[in-house]
Design an enzyme around this catalytic site. Sequence first.
Site, PDB file in Angstrom:
ATOM      1  N   GLU A  12       0.797  -1.226   0.000  1.00  0.00           N
ATOM      2  CA  GLU A  12       0.000   0.000   0.000  1.00  0.00           C
ATOM      3  C   GLU A  12       0.831   1.279   0.000  1.00  0.00           C
ATOM      4  O   GLU A  12       0.415   2.283  -0.585  1.00  0.00           O
ATOM      5  CB  GLU A  12      -0.929   0.009   1.227  1.00  0.00           C
ATOM      6  CG  GLU A  12      -2.068  -0.987   1.183  1.00  0.00           C
ATOM      7  CD  GLU A  12      -3.168  -0.549   0.229  1.00  0.00           C
ATOM      8  OE1 GLU A  12      -3.076   0.567  -0.319  1.00  0.00           O
ATOM      9  OE2 GLU A  12      -4.121  -1.320   0.025  1.00  0.00           O
ATOM     10  N   SER A  53     -31.344 -34.357  46.460  1.00  0.00           N
ATOM     11  CA  SER A  53     -30.504 -35.026  47.462  1.00  0.00           C
ATOM     12  C   SER A  53     -29.095 -34.455  47.556  1.00  0.00           C
ATOM     13  O   SER A  53     -28.251 -35.044  48.244  1.00  0.00           O
ATOM     14  CB  SER A  53     -30.409 -36.525  47.138  1.00  0.00           C
ATOM     15  OG  SER A  53     -31.678 -37.133  47.193  1.00  0.00           O
TER      16      SER A  53
END
Length: 713
Positions: free
Chosen positions: A104, A364
């Site tokens: 770029e 339980s």
Amino acid sequence: MSGRAEGGSAGPINSDNPRRPRRCHAIITLSIGLVLTALVALGLEWVDRAFPPPLQHAQVFSREVVDKDGQLLRAFATPDGRWRLKTTVADVDPRFLEMLVAYEDQRFYEHHGVDPLALGRAALQFVTNGRIVSGASTLSMQVARLIEPRERRTWTAKLLQVARAIQIERRLSKDQILNLYLTHAPYGGNLEGVRAASLAWFGEEPRRLSVGEAALLVALPQLPEKRRPDLNLAAADAARERVLGRAAVAKVIGKGEAERAAMTAIPTRRLQLPAHAAHLAEAALRKAPKALRHETTLRREIQRGLEAVAREGAERLGPKVSVAMVMADVKTGWIIGEVGSADYFDASRSGWIDMTRVIRSPGSTLKPFIYGLAFEEGLVGQETIIEDRPADFFGYRPRNFDMSYQGDVSVREALQLSLNVPAIRLLDAVGPSRLMVRFRRADVRPKLPPNEAPGLAIGLGGVGITLRDLVQLYAGLANRGWPVRLGDGIEGQPGLIDGEPLLSTVATWQVADILSGVLPPAGSRQRGIAYKTGTSYGYRDAWSVGFDGRYVLGVWVGRPDNGAVPGLTGYGAAAPILFDAFAKTGIAITPLPDAPAGAVRLDQADLPIGQRRFSLTANGLPSTSIREAAPQIVFPPEGARVDLGANAGSTMMPLTLKLQGGRAPFRWLANGQPLPDVTRRRVSQWLPDGGGYSTLTVIDALGRASTVRVFVE
């Protein structure tokens, strides 16, 4: 004569007059030029300050929730619906940065926002070819366009972009400019920035990228919509090849690497960004709505494993069933994994409801604490015989889950089989209120029915509790009886709870030893954990809680609307998920602690007479006559330093041992080794082998114990 003389003398003076006006004119012109230049510079400086680049517009990011190591758990879109994750040069592969600059803006680190050479080349190509062959935008100019987008690409817009690039270069370093590009570069749809793109296309952060992946991420921002791999694979492939074919890029990646990278496949499906720990993530946002980054105590790999197990388990169990899990580190109190539902986005399972914080009946799962109290009180040993037969506790008639009875069983069998009647016999003996007091020691307050005192029904699930609180209770079991306060997963104040223990260390070991012997559910292999299951009345809730020497994991299964699920049980539904979760979290099992001093598992014949059979009254109810105080060592006291001549070189003197309470006969142990004689006296003698720390324990006829640690000098 005189006139000529005067004229002659004036000649040389007048001959300099034409130069003086020219010199003055030059000075004036230069001065005016300098003034104008200064005015222009001041004007540009004023314009620059008066109309700065809108850098504040670039500070809107997606909010992130991360684990304890900083790994992304979940991201939230920006208010305008963009996935824009804040990114810095430290967050991406260095080779990607080199490829980006090479493709770029090769002179990015030399220019000041505008590259004159690139402008000249682009202008010459335009004049020669009559069209734009290559652009001249620097990365700084692209950043200017990203933070201040223009609907139309005109010469005016381009000039403004140039000016903005120069302004940006004056204010930011090169790395800061790259940070803006890496965060705002468009990648198609609502994806912005390299991190969002890498996660969406590759399913991973961009810290390490292959050459092919890096080239694709370099290529997409030029034409993000036309080059989207999921919409136009050919265009994406061609753009990637164009990047790989650039000579400057080839220098970065090395010879032959471009050909290999071009052969790798391009993803054709956009992935979802991470959305782990959905409920906890939203809680974090509510807690700090303005923060951009929210840290948690979770561990991403554990969280991913738990969520996968929860989702698979719910699908296996049928429609409308959800699964919740909490996993904690008992040494720190940190929650390291938390699943509020099987699938947050599944409306059919009410996935938006966080079931880790909903009060439900625990079935339980509270029984181990009843047995722990009974061990601590010396009422029973593991091999004590206890009856499992129909019983009437002043109108309360508990029945076993399968409606059958086992007759005479050992306490160990009664807990492993989760028999109801033996548990209620023991709860009646130790007292429901005392059990609730122990829960409060762990900072857990189960919810009782309105206007009711604690009763025997709490032993079988007649109380309300959240999964998170149940895990906090079991964290005390995993931590040798010392209660642990869990954090909230975000910050909180986890750690040990000051005060008295939940249960004694010896009683805790007895419970863990029994639970570690429970058979794993069908299809699961033994993993070295202790665990307990529970099923609430009407098949509405199935539970399983397990722990090793470091971690505790709780599982809840049921319907969020409290509807019944026929056949749903803790052993059949929740336990397989528990074992699967321990396997898929990737955590190595930490062995359960060794037996502490005074903790022994005796055969039934070797138990004290009072512990061989749980004492019953004539009407078949648990006896409440055994109420002697537990034994307590009164000398030497805990932490005492006693001088027996160990360092004087003379014959060491015996130490006198004194105790109060308890039921004779008594057995003394020194450093885990029994002394020669069992005695009925409350005063004994012990001759140490040498100096240093020693642990002294006394056990009475009911199996109750007291321990102190002393230093012998």
